[in-house]
Design a protein around this motif. Structure first.
Motif, short mmCIF file in Angstrom:
data_model
loop_
_atom_site.label_atom_id
_atom_site.label_comp_id
_atom_site.label_asym_id
_atom_site.label_seq_id
_atom_site.Cartn_x
_atom_site.Cartn_y
_atom_site.Cartn_z
N ASP A 136 24.13 31.55 15.37
CA ASP A 136 22.72 31.09 15.43
C ASP A 136 22.38 30.01 14.41
O ASP A 136 21.24 29.59 14.29
N TRP A 137 23.39 29.52 13.69
CA TRP A 137 23.09 28.64 12.55
C TRP A 137 22.65 27.23 12.95
O TRP A 137 22.18 26.48 12.10
N LEU A 138 22.73 26.87 14.25
CA LEU A 138 22.22 25.57 14.71
C LEU A 138 21.04 25.76 15.67
O LEU A 138 20.77 24.92 16.52
N LEU A 139 20.32 26.90 15.51
CA LEU A 139 19.22 27.24 16.41
C LEU A 139 18.04 26.28 16.29
O LEU A 139 17.39 25.94 17.28
N LEU A 140 17.74 25.87 15.05
CA LEU A 140 16.51 25.12 14.83
C LEU A 140 16.74 23.61 14.89
O LEU A 140 17.84 23.13 14.55
N GLN A 141 15.70 22.90 15.26
CA GLN A 141 15.76 21.45 15.36
C GLN A 141 16.06 20.82 14.00
O GLN A 141 16.58 19.71 13.90
N THR A 149 25.38 22.65 27.98
CA THR A 149 23.95 22.33 27.89
C THR A 149 23.55 21.98 26.46
O THR A 149 23.94 22.67 25.51
N THR A 150 22.74 20.93 26.35
CA THR A 150 22.14 20.55 25.06
C THR A 150 20.66 20.89 25.14
O THR A 150 19.88 20.17 25.78
N PHE A 151 20.28 22.02 24.52
CA PHE A 151 18.88 22.45 24.59
C PHE A 151 18.00 21.70 23.59
O PHE A 151 16.80 21.63 23.77
N ILE A 152 18.63 21.22 22.52
CA ILE A 152 17.85 20.52 21.48
C ILE A 152 18.27 19.05 21.52
O ILE A 152 19.31 18.68 20.96
N PRO A 153 17.49 18.21 22.23
CA PRO A 153 17.94 16.83 22.48
C PRO A 153 17.87 15.93 21.26
O PRO A 153 18.58 14.93 21.19
N GLN A 154 16.99 16.30 20.29
CA GLN A 154 16.91 15.51 19.05
C GLN A 154 16.88 16.47 17.87
O GLN A 154 16.26 17.53 17.96
N ARG A 155 17.52 16.06 16.80
CA ARG A 155 17.50 16.89 15.58
C ARG A 155 17.13 16.03 14.39
O ARG A 155 17.31 14.80 14.40
N ALA A 156 16.62 16.70 13.36
CA ALA A 156 16.20 16.00 12.14
C ALA A 156 17.37 16.00 11.15
O ALA A 156 17.78 17.05 10.65
N GLN A 157 17.92 14.82 10.91
CA GLN A 157 19.06 14.71 9.99
C GLN A 157 18.58 14.40 8.57
O GLN A 157 17.92 13.38 8.34
N PRO A 158 18.92 15.25 7.59
CA PRO A 158 18.59 14.94 6.20
C PRO A 158 19.31 13.66 5.77
O PRO A 158 20.41 13.37 6.27
N ARG A 159 18.72 12.91 4.86
CA ARG A 159 19.37 11.67 4.46
C ARG A 159 20.60 11.92 3.57
O ARG A 159 21.48 11.09 3.50
N GLY A 160 20.69 13.07 2.90
CA GLY A 160 21.86 13.39 2.05
C GLY A 160 22.84 14.29 2.79
O GLY A 160 22.57 14.72 3.90
N PRO A 161 24.02 14.60 2.17
CA PRO A 161 25.00 15.49 2.80
C PRO A 161 24.52 16.94 2.84
O PRO A 161 23.72 17.34 2.00
N VAL A 162 25.01 17.71 3.82
CA VAL A 162 24.61 19.12 3.97
C VAL A 162 25.87 19.97 4.08
O VAL A 162 26.75 19.67 4.87
N GLU A 163 25.97 21.04 3.31
CA GLU A 163 27.10 21.96 3.39
C GLU A 163 26.98 22.84 4.63
O GLU A 163 25.87 23.20 5.04
N THR A 164 28.12 23.23 5.18
CA THR A 164 28.13 24.13 6.32
C THR A 164 27.47 25.46 5.97
O THR A 164 27.72 26.00 4.90
N PHE A 165 26.64 25.97 6.86
CA PHE A 165 25.89 27.23 6.69
C PHE A 165 24.88 27.15 5.55
O PHE A 165 24.38 28.17 5.07
#
Ligand SMILES: NC(=O)c1ccc[n+]([C@@H]2O[C@H](COP(=O)([O-])OP(=O)(O)OC[C@H]3O[C@@H](n4cnc5c(N)ncnc54)[C@H](O)[C@@H]3O)[C@@H](O)[C@H]2O)c1
Length: 396
Positions: free
Chosen positions: A158-163, A208-224
Motif C-alpha cells: 500500500d506504500w504507493l496508495l496516495l497521490q 491499470t494506472t489508477f493515479i494518473p498524476q503524482r506529486a514529485q518532491p524536488r529532493g530525493p526520497v528514500e524507499t518506504f
C-alpha cells in the motif's frame, strides 16, 4: 579451501535493501570491505552509520580494492546493467538486485558475459529462501501434491496508495516501463517457477494506472519513507499501479496473479496457493513460518517451520529452531549462504538453488510478455526464441 571469513564483499547502494545486504553478509561471516553510495558524502555517512570501514568514491575505486571478491548491486534498477557489467569485466563475482535489467537485450548480454567469465552470478530473488519455500519445492518435485494444476495468488502493498507517495520506481527511466509487475510481481513469478519447476509460457495481462498524476518532491526520497515534502511538481504516470495476469505454465498448469502497490492495509502481502491432483499447499508472507497443506480425504495440516520436520533443503535454509519465527531478513542470510558456498568454490555450481542471471533474464522476458499482452489486449507467448536467448557460450 578458502574460509568464509577470507571472502570480502562490497555493497553498491546504501538505501533500504543495501542495508539489509550489509547486515546479512556480516551475519554469515563475510567481511564487508566497503560501500558505494550515490555520492561520496552519502557513502561516507552510510558507512559510518553501518560501521563499515570504507566508502568508495567511485565504482572504479571499489574495483581497485583487491580485497573485494564479490560485489552486491542494490542501486536503483537502471544502474544494474552498467554496474553488473563493469563488475564482471573486473573479474568479480556479482549479486544483483531484481530486476536484472529493464530490457531483455541487456539481460541477455549480461547472461553471456557472466557465462563467459565463469564467475558466480546471482539475482536477489530472496523469497525463494524462506525455509518453507525450499521445503515446498522438494515436496512438489517428490510428487506429494500430484500433478500441479492451478497456481494462484497475489502480491499487494500500500506504500504507493496516495497521490503524494513518491519513489524513483515511479520514473520509467530509473525503474523500468513495468512498475508493480517488475518490482514485486517479478518475485511472485520467479517463486512460482521455482516451486513448481515449470516456466510461464503464456500470459494475458490487464495493467491499470489508477493515479494518473503524482506529486514529485524536488529532493530525493528514500524507499518506504514516511516524510512528505510540500515542495513538489506534478508528474504524469506511465506505469501500472495494479496488474491482473492469467498464466499458462509449461507443464500445462494454469494460474492467475494479482499485483498492486495501492491496496490499503497490505504492507507487503505475498500469498500463493498451488493446487495439485493429490493435494494443495498455500503460504502467506505475513505468517511466513506456517505452510498450509490441503487434502481432500483427510484433515488439512499446518506445517510450522521446524528444521526437524522439513526436508534437506528446508533444513539448510533454516537458521533457528521451530517456534522461533524467521522472516524477511533471514531469507537473505539463507540465500547468501548458498551463493557464498559457490564463491568459496570459485565458480557457480551445476544447478544453483539461487536465481542466476539466466533466471533473471527469463523473468525480464516474462515481464515483456506481460507488457505486450496488456498493450494488445490478448494472450501473448513468452518469447524465448533465439533473438531473445543469450548465445550459450558452452555450445558455441
Ligand atoms: N529483493 C528484495 O526483496 C528487494 C527489496 C527492495 C528493493 N529491492 C531492489 O533493490 C534495489 C534498491 O531498492 P531500494 O528499495 O533499496 O531503493 P532505495 O532508494 O532505498 O536505495 C537505493 C540506493 O541507491 C543509491 N544510489 C543511487 N544512485 C547510485 C549510484 N550511482 N551508485 C551507488 N548508489 C546509488 C541511493 O542513494 C539509495 O541509497 C532496486 O533494484 C529494488 O528493485 C529488492
Amino acid at each position: 579451501m578458502r574460509r568464509i571469513a577470507d571472502v570480502g564483499a562490497a555493497v553498491i547502494g546504501t538505501g533500504f535493501i543495501g542495508t539489509v545486504h550489509v547486515e546479512q553478509l556480516r551475519r554469515i561471516g563475510v567481511r564487508v570491505r566497503g560501500v558505494l553510495g550515490s555520492t561520496p558524502e552519502r557513502g561516507e555517512a552510510r558507512a559510518d552509520a553501518l560501521g563499515v570501514d570504507r566508502a568508495y568514491p567511485s565504482l572504479e575505486a571499489l574495483l581497485d580494492d583487491g580485497s573485494v571478491d564479490v560485489v552486491h548491486v542494490t542501486s536503483p534498477n537502471h544502474l544494474h546493467v552498467p554496474q553488473a557489467r563493469q563488475i564482471l569485466e573486473a573479474g568479480r563475482h556479482v549479486v544483483c538486485e531484481k530486476p536484472l535489467a529493464m530490457a531483455a537485450a541487456d539481460s541477455a548480454s549480461l547472461v553471456q558475459l557472466a557465462e563467459r567469465s565463469g564467475l558466480v552470478n546471482a539475482v536477489n530473488f530472496n523469497i525463494r529462501f524462506y525455509p518453507l519455500h525450499q521445503h515446498v519445492r522438494e515436496l512438489v518435485a517428490s510428487g506429494a501434491l500430484g500433478d500441479v494444476r492451478f497456481v494462484t495468488g497475489h502480491y499487494f502493498q500500500d506504500w504507493l496508495l496516495l497521490q503524494t507517495d513518491w519513489n524513483w520506481r515511479l520514473e520509467p527511466d530509473k525503474g523500468g516501463s513495468l512498475r508493480a509487475v517488475g518490482d514485486i510481481g517479478s518475485h511472485w513469478l520467479d517463486l512460482m517457477t521455482f516451486l513448481t519447476g515449470a516456466q510461464v509460457t503464456d500470459v494475458m495481462a490487464d495493467l491499470t494506472t489508477f493515479i494518473p498524476q503524482r506529486a514529485q518532491p524536488r529532493g530525493p526520497v528514500e524507499t518506504f519513507s514516511t516524510e512528505r515534502s510540500t515542495d513538489t511538481v506534478e508528474r504524469e504516470m506511465a506505469t501500472e499501479d495494479t496488474a491482473s495476469i492469467l498464466l499458462r505454465f509449461a507443464n500445462g498448469a494454469r494460474g492467475a496473479v494479482s499485483v498492486s502497490q495501492i491496496s490499503p492495509g497490505r504492507k507487503n502481502s505475498l500469498r500463493w496457493e498451488i493446487d495439485g491432483s493429490a493435494g494443495a499447499a498455500a503460504w502467506d508472507s505475513e505468517t511466513p513460518d506456517h505452510l498450509w497443506l490441503g487434502h481432500r480425504g483427510q484433515p488439512n495440516e499446518i506445517l510450522q517451520r521446524d528444521p526437524a520436520l522439513m526436508g534437506a533443503a528446508g533444513r539448510a535454509a533454516a537458521a533457528l529452531p521451530g517456534g522461533h519465527v524467521e522472516g524477511f531478513d533471514d531469507t537473505f542470510g539463507a540465500l547468501f549462504r548458498a551463493i557464498y558456498s559457490d564463491v568459496i568454490a570459485g565458480r557457480p555450481s551445476e544447478r544453483p538453488p539461487y536465481a542466476t542471471f539466466a533466471d533473471g533474464h527469463d523473468e525480464v522476458l516474462v515481464g515483456d510478455a506481460v507488457a505486450e499482452s496488456a498493450r494488445l489486449g490478448r494472450w501473448v507467448e513468452v518469447d524465448r526464441s533465439p533473438a531473445h536467448r543469450p548465445v550459450s557460450v558452452k555450445a558455441s
